[in-house]
Design a protein around this motif. Structure first.
Motif, mmCIF file in Angstrom:
data_model
loop_
_atom_site.group_PDB
_atom_site.id
_atom_site.type_symbol
_atom_site.label_atom_id
_atom_site.label_comp_id
_atom_site.label_asym_id
_atom_site.label_seq_id
_atom_site.Cartn_x
_atom_site.Cartn_y
_atom_site.Cartn_z
ATOM 1 N N LEU A 51 0.839 -1.198 0.000
ATOM 2 C CA LEU A 51 0.000 0.000 0.000
ATOM 3 C C LEU A 51 0.875 1.249 0.000
ATOM 4 N N GLU A 52 0.865 1.988 -1.080
ATOM 5 C CA GLU A 52 1.686 3.196 -1.151
ATOM 6 C C GLU A 52 1.164 4.306 -0.247
ATOM 7 N N THR A 53 -0.061 4.151 0.245
ATOM 8 C CA THR A 53 -0.648 5.201 1.077
ATOM 9 C C THR A 53 -0.217 5.112 2.535
ATOM 10 N N VAL A 54 0.441 4.026 2.950
ATOM 11 C CA VAL A 54 0.883 3.887 4.339
ATOM 12 C C VAL A 54 2.171 4.684 4.521
ATOM 13 N N PRO A 55 2.188 5.669 5.419
ATOM 14 C CA PRO A 55 3.397 6.484 5.606
ATOM 15 C C PRO A 55 4.574 5.641 6.070
ATOM 16 N N PRO A 56 5.784 5.945 5.598
ATOM 17 C CA PRO A 56 6.966 5.187 6.011
ATOM 18 C C PRO A 56 7.206 5.212 7.511
ATOM 19 N N SER A 57 6.676 6.216 8.215
ATOM 20 C CA SER A 57 6.906 6.315 9.654
ATOM 21 C C SER A 57 6.298 5.148 10.425
ATOM 22 N N TYR A 58 5.376 4.406 9.809
ATOM 23 C CA TYR A 58 4.776 3.250 10.472
ATOM 24 C C TYR A 58 5.736 2.064 10.533
ATOM 25 N N LEU A 59 6.750 2.068 9.687
ATOM 26 C CA LEU A 59 7.635 0.909 9.587
ATOM 27 C C LEU A 59 9.054 1.309 9.966
ATOM 28 N N ARG A 60 9.720 0.392 10.636
ATOM 29 C CA ARG A 60 11.146 0.593 10.883
ATOM 30 C C ARG A 60 11.861 -0.742 10.714
ATOM 31 N N VAL A 61 13.139 -0.652 10.375
ATOM 32 C CA VAL A 61 13.968 -1.841 10.184
ATOM 33 C C VAL A 61 15.183 -1.712 11.085
ATOM 34 N N THR A 62 15.489 -2.790 11.804
ATOM 35 C CA THR A 62 16.698 -2.818 12.622
ATOM 36 C C THR A 62 17.580 -3.977 12.162
#
Length: 405
Positions: A51-62
């Motif tokens: 979904l391109e509408t989900v802001p990147p701030s919802y996801l993080r990668v460690t």
């Protein structure tokens, strides 16, 4: 589709609150075994990532215990004349394949299945709750030993994950913090969670987790129960809404006058607190907590559709939506509800007053002395504003907000 109760996660609630809550971790093997189909899944995460509408701030990668800069898994897209950042699924997958843990924050904003998981916790604690999803590659540690500032309820959904949990300290810091293994010593609990297992970790409890021989997907429901200071602040804030506390003080009038004025207001507040009905106030705190933003689930379209089918024989009752009754003139009474000012026939205002508590009446009898169709129409109008509801509907105001390891 499964619905979940708080007891499904913690077992006997009396035992949980007397022996575990805010004291020590709780492991419940197989608490949700065979009932995971209604929860967020690996397949749903693929759909959300697309979904391109989900802001990147919802996801993080460690990776390696450290956060990966968002620029490594986002791209710039054109939306009309504007440019915006969007997640790049292939870059996220590439980071995951190379050992990165992918974390979705506040997934209940996106997936109904995550909202269903959150609801029993928001109801049990009468406050907000957040669903966070952790996808960890096989044979990969997630985060280094750390503690969270909130209570965490872990549900293992796919694969397995080994957890090390240390004793809950007697004195805990309110913020988040990390540790070295040397600081902590041997864990009090070391366990490999399998699908359906539930683990409760009180706030401030050091813990760490890592995936075993296969991809691990677990959900964490984070809850910050309201402390006494928060509840008492809420109580006092409600009391000082009274007009007696509305005037503007002029503290520079002179020390003696300012002290006298403040003393009078403190005494007035003390008197209001002394006369407070504790049972009523507990109910109000529960109602306001469960209707706070992020604590409930919006079903406004469904609610409005149900109102359109409200018939003469439908039993209706008052909701907890506040109604201010104004003055009466020329057979009409002023009402203020949900930001709307209305003038209704006195008989309608009296009918609303008469429905305090759990009393019910049919829609046809709500407005006495008028044709049935008019009574039903008035009931529907007030139901649209959230003042009335059909018996069996969820209690609460209209438009209730939907409401690292």
């Amino acid at each position: 589709m499964d619905t979940y109760s708080f007891e499904d996660f913690v077992g006997d609630t009396d035992v949980f609150f007397t022996q575990y809550f805010d004291r020590r971790p709780l492991l419940r093997r197989g608490a949700l075994a065979g009932r995971l189909a209604g929860l967020p899944s690996v397949r749903q995460l693929d759909d959300v990532l697309a979904l391109e509408t989900v802001p990147p701030s919802y996801l993080r990668v460690t990776k390696g215990g450290k956060g990966v800069p968002s620029g490594a898994y986002t791209r710039t897209v054109a939306r009309g004349a504007a440019l915006a950042e969007a997640l790049n699924p292939e870059k996220v997958y590439e980071l995951f394949r190379s050992g990165g843990t992918v974390t979705w924050n506040s997934l209940h904003h996106v997936l109904p299945s995550a909202r269903r998981l959150r609801e029993p916790f928001a109801d049990a604690f009468a406050t907000e709750a957040e669903v966070v999803v952790f996808a960890t590659p096989a044979r990969t540690d997630g985060f280094s030993p750390h503690h969270d500032s909130i209570d965490v309820f872990v549900v293992q959904v796919d694969g397995t994950k080994t957890w090390r949990v240390w004793d809950t300290p007697e004195h805990r810091r309110g913020d988040e913090g990390s540790y070295t293994p040397e600081e902590l010593g041997e864990p009090a609990l070391e366990v490999t969670l399998e699908p359906g297992d539930v683990l409760y970790v009180p706030h401030g409890t050091p813990h760490a987790a890592g995936a075993k021989s296969e991809l691990s997907l677990h959900l964490s429901v984070g809850v910050e129960p309201r402390r006494w200071r928060h509840l008492l602040q809420d109580t006092v804030a409600a009391l000082v809404e009274d007009d007696d506390f509305h005037a503007f003080p002029h503290l520079a009038d002179g020390a003696e006058a300012a002290v006298a004025a403040l003393t009078a207001k403190v005494e007035l507040l003390r008197d209001r607190l002394a006369r407070l009905d504790a049972a009523d106030e507990v109910k109000r705190l529960l109602d306001t907590g469960r209707s706070r933003h992020g604590a409930g689930r919006t079903r406004e379209f469904a609610r409005l559709a149900a109102i359109d089918t409200l018939g003469p024989g439908t039993l209706i009752r008052r909701t907890v939506t506040p109604v201010e009754f104004g003055s009466t003139a020329d057979g009409k009474t002023g009402l203020q509800v949900a930001g709307h000012r209305l003038n209704v026939p006195d008989a309608v205002a009296d009918a609303l007053r008469g429905l305090d508590g759990e009393r019910t009446v049919t829609a046809a009898e709500f407005f006495p002395g008028v044709p049935e169709a008019r009574s039903v129409g008035v009931a529907r109008g007030l139901a649209r504003l959230g003042v009335l509801e059909a018996v069996g509907a969820a209690r609460g105001a209209a438009g209730t907000a939907d409401g690292g390891h």
